[in-house]
Design a protein around this motif. Structure first.
Motif, short mmCIF file in Angstrom:
data_model
loop_
_atom_site.label_atom_id
_atom_site.label_comp_id
_atom_site.label_asym_id
_atom_site.label_seq_id
_atom_site.Cartn_x
_atom_site.Cartn_y
_atom_site.Cartn_z
N HIS A 20 0.84 -1.20 0.00
CA HIS A 20 0.00 0.00 0.00
C HIS A 20 0.87 1.25 0.00
CE1 HIS A 20 -3.53 -2.42 1.03
NE2 HIS A 20 -2.78 -3.01 1.94
N LEU A 21 0.47 2.26 -0.78
CA LEU A 21 1.12 3.56 -0.67
C LEU A 21 0.69 4.16 0.66
CD1 LEU A 21 0.64 4.94 -4.29
CD2 LEU A 21 2.69 3.93 -3.27
N LEU A 22 1.63 4.76 1.36
CA LEU A 22 1.34 5.27 2.70
C LEU A 22 0.94 6.75 2.66
CD1 LEU A 22 4.26 3.58 4.65
CD2 LEU A 22 1.90 2.80 4.39
N ARG A 23 -0.07 7.07 3.47
CA ARG A 23 -0.56 8.45 3.60
C ARG A 23 -0.35 8.92 5.03
NH1 ARG A 23 -3.97 10.27 -0.47
NH2 ARG A 23 -4.55 8.69 -1.99
N ASP A 24 0.00 10.17 5.16
CA ASP A 24 0.17 10.81 6.46
C ASP A 24 -1.19 10.89 7.15
OD1 ASP A 24 0.04 13.37 8.20
OD2 ASP A 24 2.19 13.03 7.96
N SER A 25 -1.27 10.46 8.39
CA SER A 25 -2.57 10.42 9.08
C SER A 25 -3.10 11.82 9.41
CB SER A 25 -2.48 9.59 10.36
OG SER A 25 -1.54 10.15 11.24
N SER A 26 -2.24 12.81 9.53
CA SER A 26 -2.73 14.15 9.87
C SER A 26 -3.18 14.95 8.65
CB SER A 26 -1.67 14.94 10.64
OG SER A 26 -0.53 15.13 9.85
N THR A 27 -2.60 14.67 7.47
CA THR A 27 -2.96 15.44 6.28
C THR A 27 -3.68 14.62 5.22
OG1 THR A 27 -0.89 14.94 5.12
CG2 THR A 27 -0.90 16.88 6.60
N GLY A 28 -3.52 13.29 5.26
CA GLY A 28 -4.10 12.44 4.22
C GLY A 28 -3.28 12.41 2.95
N GLU A 29 -2.22 13.19 2.91
CA GLU A 29 -1.35 13.24 1.73
C GLU A 29 -0.42 12.03 1.70
OE1 GLU A 29 -1.43 15.72 -0.65
OE2 GLU A 29 -3.20 16.47 0.43
N PHE A 30 0.00 11.66 0.49
CA PHE A 30 0.98 10.59 0.37
C PHE A 30 2.25 10.98 1.11
CE2 PHE A 30 -1.44 9.41 -3.51
CZ PHE A 30 -1.78 8.14 -3.10
N GLU A 31 2.91 9.98 1.70
CA GLU A 31 4.11 10.21 2.51
C GLU A 31 5.36 10.02 1.64
OE1 GLU A 31 6.19 11.16 5.92
OE2 GLU A 31 4.02 11.06 5.79
N TYR A 32 6.22 11.01 1.67
CA TYR A 32 7.51 10.95 0.97
C TYR A 32 8.59 11.09 2.02
CZ TYR A 32 4.94 11.81 -3.36
OH TYR A 32 4.09 11.71 -4.42
N ILE A 33 9.51 10.16 2.06
CA ILE A 33 10.65 10.26 2.98
C ILE A 33 11.89 10.43 2.13
CG2 ILE A 33 12.05 9.10 4.72
CD1 ILE A 33 9.52 7.84 5.79
N HIS A 34 12.52 11.57 2.30
CA HIS A 34 13.71 11.89 1.52
C HIS A 34 14.93 11.25 2.18
CE1 HIS A 34 11.00 14.36 -0.74
NE2 HIS A 34 10.65 14.99 0.37
N ALA A 35 16.11 11.48 1.65
CA ALA A 35 17.36 10.81 2.07
C ALA A 35 17.28 10.32 3.51
CB ALA A 35 18.54 11.72 1.88
N ASP A 36 17.05 9.03 3.64
CA ASP A 36 16.82 8.43 4.95
C ASP A 36 17.82 7.32 5.25
OD1 ASP A 36 15.32 7.92 7.38
OD2 ASP A 36 14.52 6.17 6.38
N GLN A 37 18.07 6.46 4.30
CA GLN A 37 19.00 5.37 4.53
C GLN A 37 20.40 5.83 4.13
OE1 GLN A 37 16.02 4.45 2.52
NE2 GLN A 37 15.10 4.24 4.52
N LEU A 38 21.31 5.80 5.07
CA LEU A 38 22.66 6.32 4.87
C LEU A 38 23.67 5.29 5.36
CD1 LEU A 38 21.98 9.70 6.71
CD2 LEU A 38 21.69 9.28 4.27
N GLU A 39 24.73 5.07 4.60
CA GLU A 39 25.74 4.10 5.01
C GLU A 39 27.06 4.39 4.32
OE1 GLU A 39 26.85 1.63 7.57
OE2 GLU A 39 24.70 1.52 7.27
#
Length: 183
Positions: A20-39
């Motif tokens: 499922h595409l994830l939506r933010d519970s407070s806005t209902g907008e699709f959730e985008y997570i930018h540069a998160d995984q770093l190694e």
């Protein structure tokens, strides 16, 4: 920060989990997570990163170090970004990259030559985050279930679907952490 506006750190598609595409519970907008995984690679030569929804990139750490000490070089850093050949979810680097596919509840291994293999698939591997290799050659995986929490709209507008307790799993992978690792 030297790459904060570069396309390689910006999520192009919404985050997904459990199919499922994830939506933010407070806005209902699709959730985008930018540069998160770093190694950083075990030899310290490469910095790998990606948005939460994939499209991994890498850059040699020497360019990041140079930008830290030479402000005139900062604008040239993006020229050294390379796409890395795997659209993956959560990952951990050692000699190979171990990454979690949140839609399929599986851990896959990406070899230096770009080939990938399935390590394990299990429905209990829900939103594996912050994987860790120990000196007994085990991969530690916390099944945090974050996608089932109150941050995201649940399918069918259900209430929170986290099942406690939260488990941490291990699996033998036959690799130790890098000598440069802080394990």
């Amino acid at each position: 920060m030297v790459l904060k506006r570069h396309s390689s750190v910006v999520a192009q598609i919404p985050l997904s989990a459990d199919g499922h595409l994830l939506r933010d519970s407070s806005t209902g907008e699709f959730e985008y997570i930018h540069a998160d995984q770093l190694e950083v690679s075990p030899d310290g030569k490469w910095f790998y990163y990606q948005p939460g929804s994939g499209n991994m990139s890498r850059i040699e750490t020497k360019y990041l170090h140079k930008a830290q000490h030479d402000s005139s070089f900062v604008e040239k850093v993006p020229e050294h970004v390379e796409p890395f050949p795997r659209n993956s979810k959560y990952w951990r680097n050692c000699h190979r990259l171990q990454w979690h596919d949140g839609d399929r509840q599986e851990i896959r291994i990406l070899a230096p030559d770009g080939g990938n293999t399935l390590l394990v698939r299990d429905r209990r591997l829900l939103w594996i985050d912050a994987m860790w290799l120990d000196h007994q050659q085990r991969l530690w995986m916390c099944a945090s279930q974050l996608n089932h929490g109150d941050r995201f709209v649940q399918p069918g507008n259900k209430s929170i679907t986290i099942h406690k307790p939260i488990y941490v799993y291990t699996i033998d992978v036959g690799e130790s952490p890098s000598a440069l690792d802080h394990a």
